[in-house]
Scaffold this motif. Structure first.
Motif, short mmCIF file in Angstrom:
data_model
loop_
_atom_site.label_atom_id
_atom_site.label_comp_id
_atom_site.label_asym_id
_atom_site.label_seq_id
_atom_site.Cartn_x
_atom_site.Cartn_y
_atom_site.Cartn_z
N ARG A 185 -4.66 -6.56 7.33
CA ARG A 185 -4.61 -5.10 7.28
C ARG A 185 -3.15 -4.62 7.21
O ARG A 185 -2.23 -5.33 7.63
N LYS A 202 0.72 5.83 -0.59
CA LYS A 202 -0.06 7.05 -0.81
C LYS A 202 0.83 8.26 -0.57
O LYS A 202 1.89 8.16 0.06
N ARG A 211 -2.47 0.46 -4.44
CA ARG A 211 -2.02 -0.80 -3.91
C ARG A 211 -1.46 -1.65 -5.04
O ARG A 211 -1.86 -1.52 -6.21
N SER A 233 3.18 0.83 3.27
CA SER A 233 2.96 -0.22 4.27
C SER A 233 2.77 -1.55 3.57
O SER A 233 2.38 -1.60 2.39
N ASP A 262 -2.31 12.59 1.97
CA ASP A 262 -3.61 11.94 1.73
C ASP A 262 -4.02 11.15 2.97
O ASP A 262 -3.19 10.61 3.70
N ARG A 263 -5.33 11.06 3.18
CA ARG A 263 -5.85 10.38 4.35
C ARG A 263 -5.87 8.86 4.18
O ARG A 263 -5.49 8.11 5.08
N ASP A 264 -6.36 8.41 3.04
CA ASP A 264 -6.53 6.97 2.80
C ASP A 264 -5.51 6.46 1.80
O ASP A 264 -4.96 7.23 0.99
N TRP A 265 -5.29 5.14 1.87
CA TRP A 265 -4.42 4.52 0.89
C TRP A 265 -5.05 4.65 -0.49
O TRP A 265 -6.16 4.17 -0.72
N SER A 266 -4.35 5.28 -1.40
CA SER A 266 -4.92 5.52 -2.73
C SER A 266 -4.49 4.48 -3.75
O SER A 266 -5.13 4.30 -4.77
N PHE A 284 0.85 -1.19 0.00
CA PHE A 284 0.00 0.00 0.00
C PHE A 284 0.89 1.24 0.00
O PHE A 284 1.90 1.28 0.71
#
Length: 523
Positions: A236, A189, A199, A223, A193-197, A187
């Protein structure tokens, strides 16, 4: 009872459909409520005589209405305690000694298992039926997805990619979850950015990967997640690491422009890139220059990126130089742009003159291709007889060959006469310094001094200052490139005025012992 509900129950029955039995002493009861008018029969009690003295197997309580919930449906005592001491699946003993259904998101035998889902989706016997918490495998939520706790290592970054590696998932190193692990997911980003964009799914257990397509000079976070078999088997993301991509290299500059304002000087002019990357501003310019054909390179670093001109002094006169220029940012040097150009000409030094023969006189004129002579257009040759009152010079012009030399033959000159000669180089600046000398033409049959067919007289004049500093008799060996014959020149220098340097020169032919005498004047 009956189709129209207009038929009374028979004696000893009551209730809906007349299905319940009266437990009255008289054998009859109210057909609607079952209430006895004359008391209960033996072994029953209660207001309606429905409570047996001994509860049926599987029930307990004052009215025998409470179910025991014992394992294998064995009986329980009046307080609900199972005779085998074990509750049925989904039940356990809490405080009052009877078997109660599982609470607090627990389930299974003796409520020893935990539902990994919200309580509303937790069945006390079977567990979850969907909506698993993060990290658990649907639909039962009984399998914990693998959790990778290792820290990824950034091996190498450039402007658009990064090489990352990590150790394998292993519970012995603190990783959690249920294996086996059959792959990994990377993952990544941008840091803000807040979320993983993005993968990348790896279908093998390799622990190194190159992430491509990144933006230059940008901070990222990355990650690793482990994957087990089956749909939804991805765990996760674990530990997060940050990295920053490098700047992209600047684009190539336009070819530099070379010009001069004075001899021995080179001015280099260039322009900044038109598409300069604003995220990676330039830090300096790199300028390399060298004489064409030479391996010796020199360089300058220009730290002021607003400067687009460099002046270099103490260069060789009329010499071709190659110039390369590039721009750099904090991470990378861009491609080089190059060009070639000549430094300025200046007034040429006297040429090299060799007397090869005297009957007729044969002069070989050259420059050794030295830059001090400039871009030679032609050689000026002036001559006259050394007679009193004769001041008229006869001029001739000789174009140079490719190697910068020329040959002049005086077929028309008179033998046994003394002639004065002057030779200079004409370049873009004009006529250079003169090489002056006097020669008496001798008939070969009359004078043994010219018996050799190749008598060479050569002077190599690189600059006037070299000759001014000569103050002692020296012996110089010269080699004629054209004739490949070596001569010896012995010079006795006696300056006769401050404006000219006169050399009384004895020329000795190495093939014999004959000498001639010659006066050479350099102005």
């Amino acid at each position: 009872m009956g189709t129209n509900c207009d038929t009374s129950c028979v004696a000893g029955k009551f209730g809906a459909g007349c299905t319940q039995r009266c437990n009255c002493a008289s054998g009859t009861c109210d057909p609607f409520t079952g209430k006895c008018g004359d008391g209960c029969m033996t072994s029953f009690s209660g207001a309606f005589c429905q409570v047996p003295a001994v509860c049926p197997i599987g029930y307990y309580g004052p009215l025998c209405s409470l179910k025991c919930h014992c394992k294998d449906d064995v009986s329980c005592d009046s307080h609900g305690a199972c005779s085998n001491g074990q509750c049925a699946l989904g039940y356990t003993v809490y405080k009052n000694g009877s078997c109660e259904s599982c609470r607090y998101s627990s389930f299974g035998a003796d409520c020893n298992e935990t539902c990994n889902c919200p309580e509303v989706y937790c069945h006390f016997e079977k567990g979850c039926y969907g909506k698993c918490f993060v990290g658990w495998l649907e639909p039962t939520c009984n399998t914990e997805l693998p959790v990778y706790s290792g820290r990824p290592i950034i091996d190498e970054t450039n402007d658009t990619s990064v090489i990352v590696r990590w150790r394998p998932w292993d519970t012995d190193f603190g990783d959690r979850g249920d294996g086996p692990v059959i792959g990994y997911v990377i993952f990544y980003k941008k840091s803000h950015d807040r979320d993983w964009s993005d993968r990348i799914d790896s279908t093998n257990v390799s622990t190194q990967f190159t992430v491509k397509g990144l933006a230059s000079n940008t901070e990222y976070e990355l990650s690793i997640a482990a994957v087990r078999p089956g749909i939804g088997g991805q765990g996760r993301p674990g530990t997060i690491v940050g990295f920053k991509t490098r700047c992209s290299c600047p684009s190539a500059l336009d070819s530099p422009i070379i010009f001069t304002e004075s001899p021995k000087q080179m001015i280099i002019n260039w322009s900044t890139p038109s598409d300069d990357n604003v995220t990676c501003p330039l830090t300096h310019f790199n300028i390399f220059y060298f004489e064409v054909g030479s391996d010796s390179r020199r360089s300058h670093v220009i730290s002021d990126v607003n400067t687009t001109t460099l002046t270099i002094n103490n260069m060789k006169t009329y010499t071709q130089y190659a110039v390369e220029i590039s721009s750099s940012n904090k991470d990378c040097e861009g491609p080089k742009s190059s060009t070639k150009g000549f430094t300025s000409e200046e007034k040429a030094a006297p040429p090299i003159v060799a007397i090869v023969d005297s009957s007729p006189i044969n002069l070989h004129i050259g420059t050794n291709n030295l830059g001090i002579f400039g871009n030679i257009k032609y050689f000026n040759i002036r001559y006259r007889q050394d007679t009193t009152g004769d001041s008229n010079w006869i001029s001739d012009e000789l174009p140079p060959t490719r190697d910068g030399s020329a040959i002049w033959i005086g077929h028309h000159l008179t033998q046994d006469k003394l002639y004065n000669f002057k030779v200079s180089v004409e370049n873009g600046v004009g006529s250079g310094k003169w090489f002056e000398f006097a020669v008496t033409l001798k008939d070969k049959g009359k004078d043994t001094q010219w018996s050799s067919s190749f008598l060479i007289v050569g002077f190599v004049l690189l600059s006037i200052s070299v000759f001014v500093n000569i103050a002692c008799c020296r012996r110089v060996k010269l080699t004629s490139r054209k004739l490949n014959q070596r001569m010896c020149i012995s010079q006795d220098i006696q300056p006769k005025s401050t404006n000219e340097h006169i050399y009384e020169t004895t020329l000795q032919n190495t093939n014999d012992s004959s000498n001639i005498y010659m006066t050479a004047i350099f102005k």
